[in-house]
Design a protein around this motif. Sequence first.
Motif, short mmCIF file in Angstrom:
data_model
loop_
_atom_site.label_atom_id
_atom_site.label_comp_id
_atom_site.label_asym_id
_atom_site.label_seq_id
_atom_site.Cartn_x
_atom_site.Cartn_y
_atom_site.Cartn_z
N SER A 54 21.68 -12.40 8.01
CA SER A 54 21.66 -11.49 9.15
C SER A 54 21.85 -10.08 8.63
O SER A 54 22.22 -9.86 7.49
N LEU A 55 21.55 -9.11 9.47
CA LEU A 55 21.60 -7.72 9.05
C LEU A 55 22.76 -6.99 9.69
O LEU A 55 23.04 -7.18 10.86
N THR A 56 23.43 -6.17 8.92
CA THR A 56 24.57 -5.40 9.39
C THR A 56 24.38 -3.95 8.99
O THR A 56 23.93 -3.65 7.89
N TRP A 57 24.75 -3.04 9.89
CA TRP A 57 24.56 -1.61 9.65
C TRP A 57 25.58 -1.08 8.65
O TRP A 57 26.74 -1.39 8.72
N LYS A 61 9.37 0.86 12.82
CA LYS A 61 7.97 0.94 12.41
C LYS A 61 7.60 -0.09 11.34
O LYS A 61 6.42 -0.30 11.07
N ILE A 62 8.57 -0.76 10.74
CA ILE A 62 8.28 -1.67 9.63
C ILE A 62 7.65 -2.99 10.08
O ILE A 62 6.56 -3.32 9.60
N PRO A 63 8.24 -3.78 10.98
CA PRO A 63 7.60 -5.05 11.36
C PRO A 63 6.29 -4.78 12.10
O PRO A 63 6.25 -4.03 13.08
N SER A 64 5.20 -5.38 11.63
CA SER A 64 3.88 -5.10 12.21
C SER A 64 3.78 -5.50 13.68
O SER A 64 3.04 -4.88 14.44
N LEU A 65 4.52 -6.52 14.10
CA LEU A 65 4.49 -6.95 15.49
C LEU A 65 5.64 -6.38 16.31
O LEU A 65 5.79 -6.68 17.48
N GLY A 66 6.49 -5.59 15.67
CA GLY A 66 7.60 -4.96 16.36
C GLY A 66 8.91 -5.70 16.22
O GLY A 66 9.05 -6.64 15.44
N THR A 67 9.87 -5.27 16.99
CA THR A 67 11.20 -5.87 17.04
C THR A 67 11.45 -6.30 18.47
O THR A 67 11.20 -5.55 19.40
N VAL A 68 11.93 -7.54 18.64
CA VAL A 68 12.19 -8.09 19.96
C VAL A 68 13.69 -8.33 20.09
O VAL A 68 14.32 -8.88 19.18
N ASN A 69 14.25 -7.90 21.21
CA ASN A 69 15.67 -8.05 21.47
C ASN A 69 15.91 -9.13 22.53
O ASN A 69 15.24 -9.14 23.56
N LEU A 79 7.76 -9.64 12.24
CA LEU A 79 8.56 -9.56 13.45
C LEU A 79 10.04 -9.52 13.08
O LEU A 79 10.46 -10.19 12.15
N CYS A 80 10.81 -8.76 13.85
CA CYS A 80 12.26 -8.74 13.70
C CYS A 80 12.86 -9.10 15.05
O CYS A 80 12.37 -8.65 16.09
#
Length: 179
Positions: A11-14, A49-57, A33-34
């Motif tokens: 998982s990702l953490t800031w 801008k990185i994931p080509s399909l975007g980020t979904v929350n 996708l993210c």
Amino acid sequence: MGLVMRRECNSLTWSEQLAEAFLSDFSALEPELCITAAYGNILPTKFLKIPSLGTVNIHPSLLPLYRGAAPVQRALQTGVSLAFTVRALDAGPVIARKEMEIDDNIKAPELLDLLFAQGSKLLVQELPSIFDGSATTKAEAQDDSKATLAPKISQEESWLSFDEEASILHNKRDRKREE
């Protein structure tokens, strides 16, 4: 600001120190996708801008209602939404939403678990449309005039006043126990 990958669960953490290194490494992965859930920050444009399909929350409310950190603690009716992530608080186009009946006595942690489980099912159901691009077309822009905010519960809000109705005290009591 930067993101750091925790190896034990991917998982990702800031983290402020590693922004550029992370963004470079993340970009090199060429993700399509993210997915985010209970993230609590607005992601930087460079990341989005990185994931080509975007980020979904996966958001535990019926957006545009209850945008913010405490939708479960503030909701009178609830459900879960899948929305594309934009550079604004829980404001992206909604791919899908599912309204849910809630028991008056359910505690916020159990409700949150229930909503994220339902959100995960909704995500799996919608992944084909996300990957084939049709989710982008069918996603509904949120009506900002109907948006309500659900900011983090403040310390002042946790005080009980016996001049309030019993149902309000009941809900505050349950919220205070969970803090």
